[in-house]
Design an enzyme around this catalytic site. Structure first.
Site, mmCIF file in Angstrom:
data_model
loop_
_atom_site.group_PDB
_atom_site.id
_atom_site.type_symbol
_atom_site.label_atom_id
_atom_site.label_comp_id
_atom_site.label_asym_id
_atom_site.label_seq_id
_atom_site.Cartn_x
_atom_site.Cartn_y
_atom_site.Cartn_z
ATOM 1 N N ALA A 100 0.838 -1.205 0.000
ATOM 2 C CA ALA A 100 0.000 0.000 0.000
ATOM 3 C C ALA A 100 0.872 1.254 0.000
ATOM 4 O O ALA A 100 0.555 2.238 -0.683
ATOM 5 C CB ALA A 100 -0.926 -0.011 1.199
ATOM 6 N N ASP A 147 9.933 2.542 0.125
ATOM 7 C CA ASP A 147 8.626 2.538 -0.552
ATOM 8 C C ASP A 147 8.443 3.827 -1.364
ATOM 9 O O ASP A 147 7.924 3.795 -2.486
ATOM 10 C CB ASP A 147 7.498 2.394 0.474
ATOM 11 C CG ASP A 147 7.631 1.115 1.294
ATOM 12 O OD1 ASP A 147 8.185 0.131 0.772
ATOM 13 O OD2 ASP A 147 7.200 1.108 2.463
HETATM 14 O O1 RIB Z 1 8.455 -0.237 4.436
HETATM 15 C C1 RIB Z 1 7.829 0.257 5.577
HETATM 16 C C2 RIB Z 1 6.657 -0.612 5.940
HETATM 17 O O2 RIB Z 1 7.135 -1.892 6.301
HETATM 18 C C3 RIB Z 1 5.854 -0.140 7.120
HETATM 19 O O3 RIB Z 1 4.806 0.714 6.763
HETATM 20 C C4 RIB Z 1 5.378 -1.432 7.746
HETATM 21 O O4 RIB Z 1 4.002 -1.615 7.654
HETATM 22 C C5 RIB Z 1 6.144 -2.545 7.039
HETATM 23 O O5 RIB Z 1 5.355 -3.212 6.152
#
Ligand code: RIB
Length: 318
Positions: A51, A261
């Protein structure tokens, strides 16, 4: 879902992956094993690598679909509303009976470094059948993103359906991986820890990252990106034999959670909307987005929106 867009099958970026609720404690430093320390603040955030990467791309303006599972609980409802607020198409975010929404327990130190434990919950139930249900959406997308907080089988199935570019974020590391995890994606993207785990080589600096990237190419990868936190990233490509290193801009790191991310979301945006750019420039711009995100707390709330695009245009390669 973008306003005025009625075609669920035409989004540019599709992400198959996880949703987690992040329970985040801020503390002066990370505790040692067996140690209890006082923290300074507690917050809950919407997280999960899948997400997060989807929202990071959506905030930069590309149309996105997330294929994921949440629990049939209040966190699941809140998560779906959060995705909709970020204009993510949630047609394939399934609610799951008998499992809670995934949880991540996170500790962030004043230095910005973090430790994360995930309890997958409903994410474990994301299945090959779920991916098949979304097959037309995957096939019609320009770019597919995957991670390993959901099952390897799910990632492999989705990559086999993909007709465009695919980015597999090999995080977290799993010992039960299939060699097709290296062979199928256009780009296999990992941080220094995961690169070391997958290659069994030390990866503590730029030079070691270049050696690990070449090793991953010899294991079957077409393209490899190793992110090195504040140090930047290393890219290697099988077809051209190209290996290069890109520096990250120096910033004051408040919270590094989700920087990888933000990097992948930005790279997805660039590969879809700016694919005329040289790869080196795209990686440099993605590093700039990740560096910007660590100057704010949290994951999704820290990801920059379209206002950063002008700043990205200050980076130019001939
Ligand atoms: O990459 C960071 C994410 O890793 C966090 O938001 C946590 O939920 C884990 O999935």
């Amino acid at each position: 879902m973008m306003e005025g867009d009625n075609d669920f099958n035409s989004n540019e970026v599709v992400v198959v992956g996880s949703c987690m609720i992040d329970f985040v404690g801020y503390a002066p430093r990370l505790p040692d094993p067996g140690e209890t320390i006082h923290g300074t603040e507690f917050v809950t955030n919407f997280g999960g690598k899948g997400a997060n990467q989807c929202v990071a791309a959506a905030k930069l303006g590309v149309s996105t679909t997330l294929i994921a599972r949440v629990g049939n609980d209040s966190w699941g409802d809140k998560y779906i509303s959060n995705l909709m607020k970020n204009e993510v198409d949630t047609s394939y975010v399934f609610k799951t009976e008998g499992e809670s929404t995934g949880i991540a327990q996170i500790c962030v130190a004043e230095s910005g470094e973090n430790q994360i434990v995930i309890i997958a919950g409903a994410n474990k139930r994301l299945s090959v059948e779920d991916v098949e249900e979304a097959s037309e959406t995957i096939k019609s997308s320009k770019l597919l993103i995957l991670q390993l907080e959901t099952s390897v089988d799910v990632a492999v199935k989705a990559m086999r359906l993909c007709k465009g570019v695919s980015i597999l974020n090999g995080a977290p590391y799993t010992a039960n991986y299939d060699p097709s995890l290296f062979e199928l994606p256009t780009i296999f993207c990992v941080n220094e820890h995961e690169a070391s785990q997958f290659t069994k080589l030390p990866v503590t600096n730029k030079m070691e990252a270049e050696i690990a990237a070449s090793r991953l190419i010899s294991l079957g990868c077409k393209g490899v990106l190793i992110t090195l936190g504040a140090e930047g990233a290393v890219f290697a490509e099988k077809q051209t034999g190209n290996v290069f290193y890109v520096e990250s801009p120096a910033v004051e790191c408040v919270d590094s959670t989700g920087a990888g991310d933000a990097f992948i979301g930005a790279l997805a945006y660039l590969l879809v909307r700016r694919n005329e750019l040289p790869m080196e420039e795209m990686v440099e711009k993605a590093c700039m987005v990740a560096a910007d995100s660590v100057t704010r707390k949290g994951t999704q709330p820290s990801f920059p929106d379209e206002q950063i695009l002008e700043k990205l245009d200050t980076i130019k390669h001939s």
